[in-house]
Write an enzyme that holds these catalytic residues in place. Structure first.
Site, PDB file in Angstrom:
ATOM      1  N   ASN A   1      -6.719   4.714   7.746  1.00  0.00           N
ATOM      2  CA  ASN A   1      -6.275   3.313   7.802  1.00  0.00           C
ATOM      3  C   ASN A   1      -6.959   2.555   6.687  1.00  0.00           C
ATOM      4  O   ASN A   1      -8.036   2.953   6.220  1.00  0.00           O
ATOM      5  CB  ASN A   1      -6.641   2.698   9.158  1.00  0.00           C
ATOM      6  CG  ASN A   1      -6.147   1.272   9.292  1.00  0.00           C
ATOM      7  OD1 ASN A   1      -5.016   0.954   8.891  1.00  0.00           O
ATOM      8  ND2 ASN A   1      -6.976   0.388   9.824  1.00  0.00           N
TER       9      ASN A   1
ATOM     10  N   MET B   1       1.228  -2.467  12.481  1.00  0.00           N
ATOM     11  CA  MET B   1       0.733  -3.525  13.359  1.00  0.00           C
ATOM     12  C   MET B   1       0.852  -3.201  14.850  1.00  0.00           C
ATOM     13  O   MET B   1       0.940  -4.106  15.665  1.00  0.00           O
ATOM     14  CB  MET B   1       1.467  -4.846  13.054  1.00  0.00           C
ATOM     15  CG  MET B   1       1.380  -5.281  11.610  1.00  0.00           C
ATOM     16  SD  MET B   1      -0.306  -5.412  11.005  1.00  0.00           S
ATOM     17  CE  MET B   1      -0.776  -6.960  11.753  1.00  0.00           C
ATOM     18  N   ARG B   2       0.834  -1.942  15.190  1.00  0.00           N
ATOM     19  CA  ARG B   2       0.896  -1.555  16.591  1.00  0.00           C
ATOM     20  C   ARG B   2      -0.335  -0.748  16.954  1.00  0.00           C
ATOM     21  O   ARG B   2      -0.735   0.146  16.203  1.00  0.00           O
ATOM     22  CB  ARG B   2       2.137  -0.695  16.846  1.00  0.00           C
ATOM     23  CG  ARG B   2       3.362  -1.487  17.151  1.00  0.00           C
ATOM     24  CD  ARG B   2       3.376  -1.826  18.630  1.00  0.00           C
ATOM     25  NE  ARG B   2       4.332  -2.878  18.905  1.00  0.00           N
ATOM     26  CZ  ARG B   2       4.359  -3.538  20.059  1.00  0.00           C
ATOM     27  NH1 ARG B   2       3.501  -3.261  21.014  1.00  0.00           N
ATOM     28  NH2 ARG B   2       5.236  -4.480  20.265  1.00  0.00           N
ATOM     29  N   VAL B   3      -0.898  -1.042  18.117  1.00  0.00           N
ATOM     30  CA  VAL B   3      -2.046  -0.272  18.588  1.00  0.00           C
ATOM     31  C   VAL B   3      -1.560   1.095  19.048  1.00  0.00           C
ATOM     32  O   VAL B   3      -0.481   1.221  19.632  1.00  0.00           O
ATOM     33  CB  VAL B   3      -2.741  -1.037  19.744  1.00  0.00           C
ATOM     34  CG1 VAL B   3      -3.829  -0.188  20.382  1.00  0.00           C
ATOM     35  CG2 VAL B   3      -3.320  -2.344  19.220  1.00  0.00           C
TER      36      VAL B   3
ATOM     37  N   VAL C   1     -11.009  -0.497  17.242  1.00  0.00           N
ATOM     38  CA  VAL C   1     -10.260  -1.294  16.268  1.00  0.00           C
ATOM     39  C   VAL C   1     -11.069  -1.338  14.972  1.00  0.00           C
ATOM     40  O   VAL C   1     -12.129  -1.968  14.916  1.00  0.00           O
ATOM     41  CB  VAL C   1     -10.002  -2.725  16.803  1.00  0.00           C
ATOM     42  CG1 VAL C   1      -9.309  -3.577  15.732  1.00  0.00           C
ATOM     43  CG2 VAL C   1      -9.155  -2.661  18.065  1.00  0.00           C
TER      44      VAL C   1
ATOM     45  N   ASN D   1       0.848  -1.208   0.000  1.00  0.00           N
ATOM     46  CA  ASN D   1       0.000   0.000   0.000  1.00  0.00           C
ATOM     47  C   ASN D   1       0.879   1.251   0.000  1.00  0.00           C
ATOM     48  O   ASN D   1       0.562   2.232  -0.674  1.00  0.00           O
ATOM     49  CB  ASN D   1      -0.955  -0.008   1.190  1.00  0.00           C
ATOM     50  CG  ASN D   1      -2.187  -0.848   0.917  1.00  0.00           C
ATOM     51  OD1 ASN D   1      -3.056  -0.462   0.137  1.00  0.00           O
ATOM     52  ND2 ASN D   1      -2.242  -2.039   1.525  1.00  0.00           N
TER      53      ASN D   1
ATOM     54  N   ASP E   1     -10.312   6.049  14.568  1.00  0.00           N
ATOM     55  CA  ASP E   1     -10.787   6.497  15.884  1.00  0.00           C
ATOM     56  C   ASP E   1     -10.248   5.529  16.939  1.00  0.00           C
ATOM     57  O   ASP E   1      -9.399   4.693  16.637  1.00  0.00           O
ATOM     58  CB  ASP E   1     -12.323   6.652  15.896  1.00  0.00           C
ATOM     59  CG  ASP E   1     -13.047   5.319  15.885  1.00  0.00           C
ATOM     60  OD1 ASP E   1     -12.377   4.251  15.910  1.00  0.00           O
ATOM     61  OD2 ASP E   1     -14.290   5.324  15.860  1.00  0.00           O
TER      62      ASP E   1
ATOM     63  N   HIS F   1      -8.310  -1.385   5.610  1.00  0.00           N
ATOM     64  CA  HIS F   1      -8.617  -2.692   6.198  1.00  0.00           C
ATOM     65  C   HIS F   1      -9.127  -3.625   5.097  1.00  0.00           C
ATOM     66  O   HIS F   1      -9.955  -3.212   4.275  1.00  0.00           O
ATOM     67  CB  HIS F   1      -9.686  -2.519   7.297  1.00  0.00           C
ATOM     68  CG  HIS F   1     -10.001  -3.803   7.985  1.00  0.00           C
ATOM     69  ND1 HIS F   1      -9.144  -4.376   8.901  1.00  0.00           N
ATOM     70  CD2 HIS F   1     -11.049  -4.645   7.862  1.00  0.00           C
ATOM     71  CE1 HIS F   1      -9.663  -5.513   9.325  1.00  0.00           C
ATOM     72  NE2 HIS F   1     -10.823  -5.706   8.718  1.00  0.00           N
TER      73      HIS F   1
HETATM   74  C1  GRF Z   1      -3.228  -4.837   3.984  1.00  0.00           C
HETATM   75  O1  GRF Z   1      -4.008  -5.949   3.669  1.00  0.00           O
HETATM   76  C2  GRF Z   1      -4.019  -3.839   4.786  1.00  0.00           C
HETATM   77  O2  GRF Z   1      -5.377  -3.805   4.447  1.00  0.00           O
HETATM   78  C3  GRF Z   1      -3.850  -4.344   6.193  1.00  0.00           C
HETATM   79  O3  GRF Z   1      -2.515  -4.797   6.243  1.00  0.00           O
HETATM   80  C4  GRF Z   1      -2.095  -5.179   4.943  1.00  0.00           C
HETATM   81  C5  GRF Z   1      -0.848  -4.410   4.627  1.00  0.00           C
HETATM   82  O4  GRF Z   1      -0.297  -4.812   3.401  1.00  0.00           O
HETATM   83  N1  GRF Z   1      -4.159  -3.329   7.160  1.00  0.00           N
HETATM   84  P1  GRF Z   1       0.920  -4.028   2.783  1.00  0.00           P
HETATM   85  O5  GRF Z   1       2.014  -4.019   3.836  1.00  0.00           O
HETATM   86  O6  GRF Z   1       0.464  -2.650   2.433  1.00  0.00           O
HETATM   87  O7  GRF Z   1       1.331  -4.817   1.572  1.00  0.00           O
END
Ligand code: GRF
Length: 211
Positions: free
Chosen positions: A107, A90-92, A144, A14, A141, A109
């Site tokens: 974000n 990956m951190r809250v 989660v 991304n 927000d 998802h």
């Molecule tokens: C993606 O699937 C995103 O929706 C999720 O974590 C993944 C990250 O993928 N939150 P990348 O690191 O951007 O390839």
């Protein structure tokens, strides 16, 4: 032009889509900083290759969550960042951190929220047997994956889908969705009313407004 920071923990596809989108001027913003909590994140490599400043800020090497977040806030402030994009971070983050960037932190998802929040969204979708899944870009927000939804893109779930094949198809849509969302956000086209995001604001605003 908005100054964007991207926070990513792992492979950073991304991030790559955002870097490429900025280069192609698909939205009115520039990527000024990439932060990862993971030293060996491929996101950091992608950023370096694009000539973007990177920072590795580790929770493990911070004495508390507060110190960890202070380091991030210092970095965002010193780079004069307008918009923060979480992309596989990956951190809250604490409520006070989120409050500081409310309406300015996005974000992505890999599911059609509010279905299947949290980890393993694609597996959750397959296990539930839904016929359509997809991805969601939302403002962050305190919950989660609960923040106001900016946009979603749908993906059909096929009979022979595995977690891998579904994830791959959703990921391709994520890359489009993040760019579309950034276009709206960078042009100050959005306003938030409660949990709803409008592209036609009920009244003129000087930017993203929040009730
Ligand atoms: C993606 O699937 C995103 O929706 C999720 O974590 C993944 C990250 O993928 N939150 P990348 O690191 O951007 O390839």
């Amino acid at each position: 032009m908005k100054r964007i920071a991207v926070m990513s923990s792992h492979r950073g596809t991304n991030l790559q889509a955002i870097i490429d989108g900025a280069k192609r001027r698909l939205f009115a913003g520039t990527v000024e900083l990439v932060i990862s909590n993971n030293k060996s994140s491929y996101a950091l490599v992608r950023a370096r290759e694009a000539g973007i400043p990177t920072l590795w800020i580790s929770r493990k090497f911070s004495s508390s969550q507060e110190e960890f977040e202070h380091k991030i806030i210092d970095a965002l402030s010193s780079h004069d960042i307008d918009i923060v994009c979480l992309a596989g971070f990956m951190r809250v983050l604490s409520a006070s951190f989120i409050a500081r960037y409310r309406g300015r932190m996005l974000n992505i998802h890999p599911a059609l929220l509010p279905s299947f929040p949290g980890m393993d969204a694609q597996r959750q979708a397959l296990c539930h047997g839904v016929k359509i899944s997809g991805c969601t870009v939302h403002f962050v927000d305190e919950g989660v994956d609960t923040g106001p939804i900016i946009l979603q893109r749908a993906v059909p779930v096929l009979d022979d889908d595995t977690v891998e094949s579904l994830s791959e198809r959703i990921l391709a849509e994520e890359h489009v969705a993040y760019i579309e969302a950034l276009k709206l956000v960078c042009e100050d086209r959005l306003c938030i009313r409660g949990n709803r995001v409008f592209t036609r604001c009920p009244e003129p605003t000087g930017g993203t407004s929040i009730d």
